[in-house]
Enzyme design. Structure first.
Site, PDB file in Angstrom:
ATOM      1  N   MET A 116       0.798  -1.231   0.000  1.00 58.92           N
ATOM      2  CA  MET A 116       0.000   0.000   0.000  1.00 58.92           C
ATOM      3  C   MET A 116       0.828   1.278   0.000  1.00 58.92           C
ATOM      4  O   MET A 116       0.290   2.376   0.148  1.00 58.92           O
ATOM      5  CB  MET A 116      -0.958   0.017   1.196  1.00 58.92           C
ATOM      6  CG  MET A 116      -1.951  -1.110   1.188  1.00 58.92           C
ATOM      7  SD  MET A 116      -2.921  -1.111  -0.327  1.00 58.92           S
ATOM      8  CE  MET A 116      -3.601  -2.753  -0.241  1.00 58.92           C
ATOM      9  N   MET A 134       8.397   4.591   5.729  1.00 58.05           N
ATOM     10  CA  MET A 134       8.542   3.220   5.228  1.00 58.05           C
ATOM     11  C   MET A 134       9.834   3.071   4.429  1.00 58.05           C
ATOM     12  O   MET A 134      10.476   2.015   4.455  1.00 58.05           O
ATOM     13  CB  MET A 134       7.334   2.811   4.381  1.00 58.05           C
ATOM     14  CG  MET A 134       6.053   2.635   5.169  1.00 58.05           C
ATOM     15  SD  MET A 134       6.198   1.497   6.579  1.00 58.05           S
ATOM     16  CE  MET A 134       6.641  -0.013   5.754  1.00 58.05           C
ATOM     17  N   ASP A 150      23.757 -11.350   3.885  1.00 54.37           N
ATOM     18  CA  ASP A 150      24.060 -12.054   2.642  1.00 54.37           C
ATOM     19  C   ASP A 150      25.566 -12.118   2.383  1.00 54.37           C
ATOM     20  O   ASP A 150      26.082 -13.155   1.980  1.00 54.37           O
ATOM     21  CB  ASP A 150      23.360 -11.379   1.465  1.00 54.37           C
ATOM     22  CG  ASP A 150      23.669 -12.065   0.147  1.00 54.37           C
ATOM     23  OD1 ASP A 150      23.431 -13.287   0.048  1.00 54.37           O
ATOM     24  OD2 ASP A 150      24.161 -11.384  -0.776  1.00 54.37           O
TER      25      ASP A 150
END
Length: 159
Positions: A74, A112, A127
Site C-alpha cells: 500500500m 517506510m 548475505d
C-alpha cells in the site's frame, strides 16, 4: 471504525493522497545486526571474500529505500530527495548498528522508505557474511523520528 485502505467492496485499496499538501518530510530509522566477533573483525578489516560489506550494504539500503513502493503493497511511489545510511561497529556488543535517514517533499510519508533502507542494509550484511556466520541476527528495526505531514513530529523516547 472506518478502514482507510479498504474499498466499498471490502477489498484493499491505495489511499488517494491527491488532495494533500506537499510538505517537507524526513524519517530516521535504526536497526542492528549481531554476529560473531570474528565476523565483525573481518568486516572492519575488509577481509570478507565478497568484498567491502558496508559499502555494498550502503548501496543496498539506498536501493531498498528507492524500491519501497514495489515491495510494500500500500506504499505510494514517492520521489526520494535524500537517503543516507550510516553504520557503527560495536565490538562490545558484537553488532553493527544501522541508521537510515530519508527525505522527501511530497503528499505522503517517508518512514517506510527509512525502515526499508535499514532492513535491506542489514539483509545485505547478512548475505555477504553468511558463508562464515549463519547465526547472525537482525534486531530492533524501528522508526525513531518522523517529521512533516498532517500528523507532525514523532520522536521515539528512551533511545
Amino acid at each position: 471504525m472506518e478502514f482507510t485502505h479498504i474499498n466499498e467492496e471490502g477489498r484493499a485499496k491505495m489511499v488517494d493522497v491527491s488532495e494533500k499538501i506537499d510538505t517537507v518530510r524526513e524519517a530516521i530509522a535504526v536497526g542492528s545486526i549481531s554476529m560473531k566477533t570474528e565476523t565483525l573483525e573481518k568486516i572492519k578489516n575488509g577481509s570478507i571474500s565478497k568484498g567491502d560489506v558496508l559499502a555494498v550494504a550502503q548501496v543496498g539500503g539506498i536501493m531498498g529505500a528507492k524500491s519501497t513502493s514495489q515491495i510494500i503493497p500500500m506504499c505510494h511511489a514517492i520521489m526520494i530527495s535524500g537517503c543516507n545510511i550510516s553504520f557503527k561497529i560495536d565490538f562490545e556488543n558484537s553488532k553493527i548498528e544501522i541508521t537510515a535517514t530519508t527525505k522527501t517533499v511530497g503528499k505522503t510519508g517517508i518512514e517506510m522508505e527509512a525502515l526499508t533502507a535499514v532492513s535491506v542494509a542489514a539483509l545485505t550484511i547478512y548475505d555477504m557474511c553468511k558463508a562464515i556466520d549463519r547465526g547472525m541476527v537482525i534486531n530492533n528495526i524501528m522508526l525513531v523520528k518522523k517529521s512533516g505531514g498532517k500528523s507532525g513530529i514523532f520522536e521515539r523516547k528512551g533511545l
